[in-house]
Design an enzyme around this catalytic site. Structure first.
Site, mmCIF file in Angstrom:
data_model
loop_
_atom_site.group_PDB
_atom_site.id
_atom_site.type_symbol
_atom_site.label_atom_id
_atom_site.label_comp_id
_atom_site.label_asym_id
_atom_site.label_seq_id
_atom_site.Cartn_x
_atom_site.Cartn_y
_atom_site.Cartn_z
ATOM 1 N N PHE A 2 -6.249 -5.677 -6.264
ATOM 2 C CA PHE A 2 -6.716 -6.324 -5.186
ATOM 3 C C PHE A 2 -6.182 -5.457 -4.251
ATOM 4 O O PHE A 2 -5.450 -5.679 -3.364
ATOM 5 C CB PHE A 2 -7.658 -6.994 -4.935
ATOM 6 C CG PHE A 2 -7.812 -8.355 -5.974
ATOM 7 C CD1 PHE A 2 -8.790 -7.150 -6.718
ATOM 8 C CD2 PHE A 2 -8.383 -9.201 -6.125
ATOM 9 C CE1 PHE A 2 -9.179 -8.080 -8.247
ATOM 10 C CE2 PHE A 2 -9.239 -9.539 -7.221
ATOM 11 C CZ PHE A 2 -9.896 -8.761 -8.168
ATOM 12 N N TYR B 240 -2.267 -9.090 2.410
ATOM 13 C CA TYR B 240 -2.377 -7.948 0.508
ATOM 14 C C TYR B 240 -1.014 -7.364 0.319
ATOM 15 O O TYR B 240 -0.326 -7.363 -0.252
ATOM 16 C CB TYR B 240 -2.752 -7.302 1.011
ATOM 17 C CG TYR B 240 -2.574 -5.797 0.313
ATOM 18 C CD1 TYR B 240 -2.261 -5.545 -1.373
ATOM 19 C CD2 TYR B 240 -2.514 -4.501 0.441
ATOM 20 C CE1 TYR B 240 -2.502 -4.945 -2.320
ATOM 21 C CE2 TYR B 240 -1.863 -3.236 0.559
ATOM 22 C CZ TYR B 240 -2.569 -3.270 -1.286
ATOM 23 O OH TYR B 240 -1.822 -2.291 -1.572
ATOM 24 N N PHE C 17 2.079 5.490 0.038
ATOM 25 C CA PHE C 17 1.670 5.560 1.318
ATOM 26 C C PHE C 17 0.404 5.648 1.329
ATOM 27 O O PHE C 17 -0.254 4.787 0.789
ATOM 28 C CB PHE C 17 2.380 6.569 2.257
ATOM 29 C CG PHE C 17 3.352 5.529 2.687
ATOM 30 C CD1 PHE C 17 3.504 5.280 4.121
ATOM 31 C CD2 PHE C 17 4.595 5.471 2.086
ATOM 32 C CE1 PHE C 17 5.216 4.897 4.745
ATOM 33 C CE2 PHE C 17 6.003 4.556 2.415
ATOM 34 C CZ PHE C 17 5.921 4.996 3.725
#
Length: 330
Positions: free
Chosen positions: A76, A141, A169
């Site tokens: 996620f 995260y 990135f």
């Protein structure tokens, strides 16, 4: 080689499946379709609708498929959600990855390619970002991705697991043939949001901050085409032949592009105006994030084909113009 692609129906995973086929490999997809799209995977490719939280199901897939390599794109990745619901991220991004690794090792699969993130660096002290920079995530995260990187570091010498971890990135763009592209629900990436606003399908675009210490006052980011990301993962396969090998790579073009420059590119490519307004800065947004990908270029022979923002936007525009509602399954 036979390659099991966890998260292979997602944005980056599906593009990597397409690149694996083009390179002559045999991809097999594992995805729970929470965020992925079955239509993003060609019907002829074997597909297992499995959640990585289900240990028995993972065992069945590995026993049946016996892959040479496993690629992991099943995390996620909504930063804001990770702050408000960190347990969701630790269950899926860490615990479920541990399930996969545990099953791999029990089935004798010891080659692993991991989708990591530049979010492990947090707010860096200097630019461009090299792999040697201290990793200090500022959200759950980024922390969960770093936790998996550290797990892999421990497993490699103890088990002979060989891995490559890629710190992305800003993944962007779509397949050049227009067959697959970016379709997130909710959408948080700048390019599809700008295109959707230009098409009149999304609200007016919000630009978070115009007073940063950058040339035009908006944030600078490093946009790397999704197909270029995929090719780097495949280029790492020969390095995994050595038992216990550990490799970490930044993936970016090294060219920073501002929010306003992205909007200008969308307007130039589409011929449409992007309705936009300035909004206050978001907490935790650094003024600039861009990569030094010298290591990937040197060790993998990896050179991004898409070096500037406009050709990346052109591929995204073709996809969104042809599929204004994406895959249409949400």
């Amino acid at each position: 080689m036979k390659v099991l692609v966890a998260g292979g129906a997602g944005y980056i995973g599906s593009h990597c499946v397409k690149q694996l086929l083009a390179a002559g490999h045999e991809p097999v997809v594992l995805d729970n379709l929470v965020y992925g799209h079955r239509a993003a995977v060609a019907p002829a490719i074997r597909f297992h609708e499995v959640n990585l939280g289900d240990k028995a199901a993972i065992d069945r897939v590995l026993a049946a498929e016996r892959p040479d390599v496993v690629m992991h794109f099943a995390a996620f990745a909504y930063v804001g959600e990770s702050v408000t619901d960190p347990l969701k991220y630790y269950h899926n991004n860490v615990a479920a990855t541990l399930n996969l690794l545990d099953s791999m090792l029990r089935h004798g699969v010891r080659k692993f390619v991991f989708s990591s993130t530049c979010a492990t660096y947090g707010i860096p002290d200097r630019m461009p970002i090299t792999e040697a920079l201290l990793q200090r995530p500022i959200n759950p995260y980024g922390q969960t991705k770093l936790d998996v990187e550290n797990m892999l570091k421990s497993l490699a010498p103890a088990t002979g697991l060989s891995f490559a971890a890629f710190r992305y990135f800003n993944a962007a763009g779509a397949a050049e043939d227009g067959s697959i592209g970016e379709d997130h629900t909710p959408e948080s990436h700048l390019i599809p949001l700008a295109i959707g606003a230009a098409q009149g399908l999304r609200p007016e675009l919000q630009i978070f901050g115009n007073d940063y210490p950058t040339p035009d006052g908006t944030c600078l980011r490093d946009y790397v085409h999704v197909d270029d990301l995929s090719r780097a993962h495949i280029a790492a396969f020969p390095l995994l032949e050595t038992a216990g090998a550990q490799h970490f790579y930044n993936l970016g073009t090294g060219t920073p592009t501002s929010v306003l420059e992205v909007i200008q590119a969308v307007e130039k490519v589409s011929g449409l105006k992007v309705p936009a307004k300035f909004a206050p800065r978001r907490a935790g947004d650094p003024p600039a994030l861009y990569a030094d990908a010298t290591k990937a270029r040197t060790e993998l022979g990896w050179t991004p084909r898409f070096q500037t923002i406009q050709p990346i936007v052109e591929t995204a525009w073709r996809w969104h113009q042809a599929k204004p509602k994406g895959y249409g399954d949400r």
